[in-house]
Design a protein around this motif. Structure first.
Motif, PDB file in Angstrom:
ATOM      1  N   LEU A  42       0.816  -1.218   0.000  1.00 33.74           N
ATOM      2  CA  LEU A  42       0.000   0.000   0.000  1.00 33.74           C
ATOM      3  C   LEU A  42       0.848   1.266   0.000  1.00 33.74           C
ATOM      4  O   LEU A  42       0.305   2.359   0.045  1.00 33.74           O
ATOM      5  CB  LEU A  42      -0.971  -0.014   1.185  1.00 33.74           C
ATOM      6  CG  LEU A  42      -1.952  -1.187   1.142  1.00 33.74           C
ATOM      7  CD1 LEU A  42      -2.948  -1.105   2.273  1.00 33.74           C
ATOM      8  CD2 LEU A  42      -2.704  -1.259  -0.173  1.00 33.74           C
ATOM      9  N   LEU A  78      11.941  -2.999   7.216  1.00 36.36           N
ATOM     10  CA  LEU A  78      10.659  -3.068   7.915  1.00 36.36           C
ATOM     11  C   LEU A  78       9.897  -4.354   7.621  1.00 36.36           C
ATOM     12  O   LEU A  78       9.571  -5.112   8.520  1.00 36.36           O
ATOM     13  CB  LEU A  78       9.803  -1.857   7.545  1.00 36.36           C
ATOM     14  CG  LEU A  78      10.313  -0.542   8.118  1.00 36.36           C
ATOM     15  CD1 LEU A  78       9.576   0.632   7.521  1.00 36.36           C
ATOM     16  CD2 LEU A  78      10.138  -0.547   9.631  1.00 36.36           C
ATOM     17  N   LEU A 110      -1.037  -9.161   7.602  1.00 37.82           N
ATOM     18  CA  LEU A 110      -1.785  -7.992   8.065  1.00 37.82           C
ATOM     19  C   LEU A 110      -0.839  -6.928   8.602  1.00 37.82           C
ATOM     20  O   LEU A 110      -0.956  -5.748   8.272  1.00 37.82           O
ATOM     21  CB  LEU A 110      -2.791  -8.398   9.140  1.00 37.82           C
ATOM     22  CG  LEU A 110      -3.554  -7.232   9.745  1.00 37.82           C
ATOM     23  CD1 LEU A 110      -4.384  -6.525   8.689  1.00 37.82           C
ATOM     24  CD2 LEU A 110      -4.422  -7.681  10.888  1.00 37.82           C
ATOM     25  N   ALA A 111       0.139  -7.361   9.411  1.00 37.57           N
ATOM     26  CA  ALA A 111       1.080  -6.393   9.973  1.00 37.57           C
ATOM     27  C   ALA A 111       1.876  -5.724   8.867  1.00 37.57           C
ATOM     28  O   ALA A 111       2.119  -4.513   8.904  1.00 37.57           O
ATOM     29  CB  ALA A 111       2.015  -7.095  10.966  1.00 37.57           C
ATOM     30  N   VAL A 156       0.964  -5.183   5.799  1.00 39.40           N
ATOM     31  CA  VAL A 156       0.103  -4.231   5.097  1.00 39.40           C
ATOM     32  C   VAL A 156      -0.077  -2.964   5.918  1.00 39.40           C
ATOM     33  O   VAL A 156       0.004  -1.849   5.405  1.00 39.40           O
ATOM     34  CB  VAL A 156      -1.264  -4.882   4.802  1.00 39.40           C
ATOM     35  CG1 VAL A 156      -2.222  -3.856   4.236  1.00 39.40           C
ATOM     36  CG2 VAL A 156      -1.101  -6.011   3.828  1.00 39.40           C
ATOM     37  N   LEU A 157      -0.279  -3.148   7.233  1.00 37.74           N
ATOM     38  CA  LEU A 157      -0.476  -1.975   8.085  1.00 37.74           C
ATOM     39  C   LEU A 157       0.784  -1.120   8.126  1.00 37.74           C
ATOM     40  O   LEU A 157       0.704   0.107   8.136  1.00 37.74           O
ATOM     41  CB  LEU A 157      -0.866  -2.401   9.502  1.00 37.74           C
ATOM     42  CG  LEU A 157      -2.268  -2.988   9.629  1.00 37.74           C
ATOM     43  CD1 LEU A 157      -2.537  -3.397  11.058  1.00 37.74           C
ATOM     44  CD2 LEU A 157      -3.307  -1.983   9.180  1.00 37.74           C
ATOM     45  N   VAL A 158       1.947  -1.766   8.124  1.00 39.12           N
ATOM     46  CA  VAL A 158       3.182  -0.983   8.121  1.00 39.12           C
ATOM     47  C   VAL A 158       3.296  -0.188   6.816  1.00 39.12           C
ATOM     48  O   VAL A 158       3.641   0.995   6.836  1.00 39.12           O
ATOM     49  CB  VAL A 158       4.404  -1.901   8.319  1.00 39.12           C
ATOM     50  CG1 VAL A 158       5.670  -1.196   7.908  1.00 39.12           C
ATOM     51  CG2 VAL A 158       4.508  -2.306   9.776  1.00 39.12           C
ATOM     52  N   LEU A 188       0.924   0.924   5.119  1.00 40.78           N
ATOM     53  CA  LEU A 188      -0.021   2.041   5.218  1.00 40.78           C
ATOM     54  C   LEU A 188       0.529   3.157   6.089  1.00 40.78           C
ATOM     55  O   LEU A 188       0.444   4.337   5.731  1.00 40.78           O
ATOM     56  CB  LEU A 188      -1.333   1.551   5.821  1.00 40.78           C
ATOM     57  CG  LEU A 188      -2.405   1.203   4.811  1.00 40.78           C
ATOM     58  CD1 LEU A 188      -3.585   0.618   5.529  1.00 40.78           C
ATOM     59  CD2 LEU A 188      -2.819   2.420   4.030  1.00 40.78           C
ATOM     60  N   GLY A 189       1.096   2.777   7.246  1.00 43.84           N
ATOM     61  CA  GLY A 189       1.688   3.784   8.129  1.00 43.84           C
ATOM     62  C   GLY A 189       2.758   4.579   7.388  1.00 43.84           C
ATOM     63  O   GLY A 189       2.821   5.805   7.481  1.00 43.84           O
ATOM     64  N   LEU A 190       3.580   3.862   6.619  1.00 44.07           N
ATOM     65  CA  LEU A 190       4.625   4.532   5.847  1.00 44.07           C
ATOM     66  C   LEU A 190       4.027   5.483   4.827  1.00 44.07           C
ATOM     67  O   LEU A 190       4.548   6.576   4.592  1.00 44.07           O
ATOM     68  CB  LEU A 190       5.476   3.491   5.120  1.00 44.07           C
ATOM     69  CG  LEU A 190       6.432   2.701   5.990  1.00 44.07           C
ATOM     70  CD1 LEU A 190       7.111   1.629   5.162  1.00 44.07           C
ATOM     71  CD2 LEU A 190       7.472   3.635   6.571  1.00 44.07           C
TER      72      LEU A 190
END
Lengths: 338, 290
Positions: B37, B86, B95-96, B98-100, B102-104
């Motif tokens: 993402l 990362l 999931l983690a 993908v979330l990372v 997104l955070g980036l």
């Protein structure tokens, strides 16, 4: 052993109730800025908890949850501005409609999304969420496009005028408490237990004869319905509804609040929501680059605190146990479900 | 008649840009099993880097293509670092990961807003591609035709890379079955970094060559990411042909939708995706990933 688990569970419920009572007593006596902040966090928490039913209890990471908040909020705003509906006693009807429209949208989207699992589910929900965003952004005649819709007034019925911020806070607070209670009952019910079973191992549940698709579909609709409810409250809290409410960022915020607090705990999402709303307001007065701080908190949480804040006591206990009896075989930690 | 011709050329052009963006996205997804993402952010970073190099750093103005290649290399480095530092830390936790990403992407969006401000930056068309090509009574901008050529060249190049080289064979093996690929001695984790960097470079390159058409503005990352997602869901993950066909389809729907049904433009964009999901969940050219 089970008796001890029971009492620890009761302690947890008591702690949550005490915290709620504390919020109800403290918040109305602070200034209007904090009251509004708490109201926003509570309204958004309902969305975060609805997402937690999917993420924490069913194992479905939805990245389009803001869409349900969006339809609820747009419904409220359109009814209020175009038809003057929902500004008196009929506000309760709007709440009902919001729940229904959120659930109906989820019923449609669920047909497409529940077929997939894992990251595919995440991608499809993201795309569906963007689909709703695209409608809100472009359908000028209905949604006001980029500018959104301004709600000029909050409902007023009988002696209660919700434009009074304390009255409105209590309305949101009560609806929040009811939602929390309902969702807690749901996840503790046999239905909720089967959802957790699907999260842990879907194939086994299938073999045991459960219709896992239907379970997930129903959970998806329930989550959508609560999302619609939070949208109705959000519309009146913010006073404006615009495509920003449906943006990917908003869905992600909800997801990260749930992860930050601890997925699969319901209350964790509420804590996450209060922390993020609080930090956002607090940091933005301090430093111009506050948004990175949030981004970095997200990344760090996922890297170093995958079970969220609610998982910290469990982690400490595990570490102690490991240090205490280093020689004994490691005991498997129970899944953090309650 | 002219209207339709121009619209068609615009659609193919946009499809070409989307192909550059989504080919890398699709390969990363196919190999690493996660939707990256940050892909929209990489596109945006490429565009901003390129635009900065074009307007001149320390008084040196660079040629358009040199700037595009430098921007792509810079973003490829960033992509490789994201993967190494990362995503590598979260093995097997999709999931983690993908979330990372997104955070980036949030961090990148704020960084760009702070460095380049909120106003759109126009990227100038390279001078020798500035004119028009006349075909009867219709004039096509040369630059748009050039993008189509570039996209086709890249499509052929990527196809050769994947089908005719040793590296390509390893990537295909990794997409089909990472565990088996490891067993036969392919260093799949090294492939992750290579493919991630390659995908980042392609996205950044698309960002800068798309600059003269789309310009660069805050939020372009979130405009492009869903398009890449739709392309990949349509075409199927890990399939180059799928990305190509998917990009052209999305290019057409996007442009025709904007022109004919402006209020529903984004909505119709997602319709073919829904149809594919219902009738062929793995995408038009995708295989069911294990």
């Amino acid at each position: 052993m089970s008796e001890r688990a029971m009492t620890s569970n009761q302690t947890k419920i008591l702690a949550v109730l005490a915290a709620l009572v504390a919020v109800a007593i403290v918040v109305p006596n602070t200034n209007s800025f904090l009251i509004l902040l708490a109201t926003r966090a509570l309204a958004f928490s309902i969305l975060v908890m609805s997402l937690d039913i999917l993420l924490g209890y069913t194992g479905l990471a939805s990245l389009g949850q803001a869409a349900y908040l969006g339809v609820g909020a747009y419904l409220t705003a359109i009814l209020a501005t175009k038809y003057q509906f929902g500004l008196g006693y009929d506000f309760w009807l709007v709440l009902l409609f919001g729940i229904m429209v959120g659930g109906a949208l989820a019923a449609v989207f669920g047909l497409l999304a529940i077929r997939a699992s894992g990251v595919y589910f995440l991608m499809i929900t993201l795309a569906l969420g963007q689909c709703v965003w695209g409608l809100a952004y472009r359908w000028n005649s209905l949604t006001g496009g980029d500018n959104g819709i301004n709600l000029r007034q909050r409902p007023k019925f009988g002696a209660i005028d919700l434009s009074n911020e304390v009255a409105f806070f209590f309305l949101v607070f009560v609806i929040f408490c009811i939602s929390l209670g309902l969702m807690y009952t749901l996840v503790r019910s046999p239905f909720g237990r089967s959802l957790a079973g699907i999260r842990e191992r879907e194939l086994r549940m299938k073999i045991l004869g459960y219709n896992t698709w239907l379970h997930k579909y129903i959970a998806f609709i329930i989550a959508g319905a609560f999302g619609g409810l939070s949208g109705v409250l959000w519309a009146h809290t913010a006073g404006i509804v615009s495509p920003i409410n449906i943006e990917l960022t908003n869905s992600v915020d909800a997801l990260l609040m749930a992860v930050l607090g601890g997925a699969g705990t319901l209350v964790g999402g509420v804590i996450g929501s209060f922390i993020v709303f609080g930090l956002r307001e607090y940091l933005s007065t301090l430093v111009p680059w506050w948004q990175y701080v949030l981004g970095i908190i997200y990344v760090l949480t996922i890297l170093f605190l995958p079970t969220g804040l609610m998982g910290i006591p469990e982690r400490i206990r595990q570490r102690r146990a490991r240090n205490g009896n280093a020689g004994k075989p490691k005991q498997l930690a129970p899944a953090a479900t309650s | 008649m002219n209207f339709w011709l121009v619209l068609t050329v615009n659609s193919v052009t946009f499809g070409g840009l989307l192909f550059l963006l989504s080919a890398g996205f699709s390969l990363i997804f196919g190999l690493m099993r996660i939707p990256n993402l940050t892909h929209g952010s990489l596109f945006m970073l490429g565009a901003y880097f390129g635009a900065t190099l074009l307007t001149g750093v320390f008084g040196v103005k660079l040629n358009f293509w040199v700037a595009a290649i430098l921007a792509a290399l810079g973003v490829a480095m960033i992509g490789a670092l994201i993967e190494r530092l990362l995503l590598r830390r979260l093995p097997g936790d999709a999931l983690a990961q993908v979330l990372v990403t997104l955070g980036l992407s949030f961090i990148a969006a704020d960084l760009c807003l702070m460095v380049w401000g909120g106003d759109p930056i126009n990227v100038e068309t390279p001078p020798w591609l500035g004119g028009f090509m006349r075909l009867g009574s219709v004039a096509f901008p040369n630059y748009r035709l050039a993008i189509i050529v570039i996209a086709v060249v890249f499509a052929i190049g990527l196809w050769m890379l994947l089908e005719r080289t040793r590296l390509g064979a390893m990537i295909r093996a990794g997409v089909d079955d990472p565990d088996m690929a490891r067993v036969v001695g392919i260093r799949v984790s090294q492939l992750f970094t290579i493919v991630f960097a390659l995908g980042a470079a392609l996205a950044a390159f698309a960002g800068i060559i798309g600059g003269p058409i789309l310009s660069v503005y805050p939020g372009i990352d979130q405009d492009m990411l869903p398009l890449a997602l739709v392309v990949v869901i349509l075409g199927g993950t890990g399939s180059l042909l799928g990305s190509f066909v998917g990009s052209i389809i999305v290019g057409f729907i996007y442009n025709f939708g904007q022109a004919l049904l402006p209020e529903l433009a984004y909505f119709v964009l997602f319709l073919p995706m829904l149809l594919v999901l219902i009738f062929r969940p793995q995408g038009l050219f995708g295989r069911q990933l294990p």
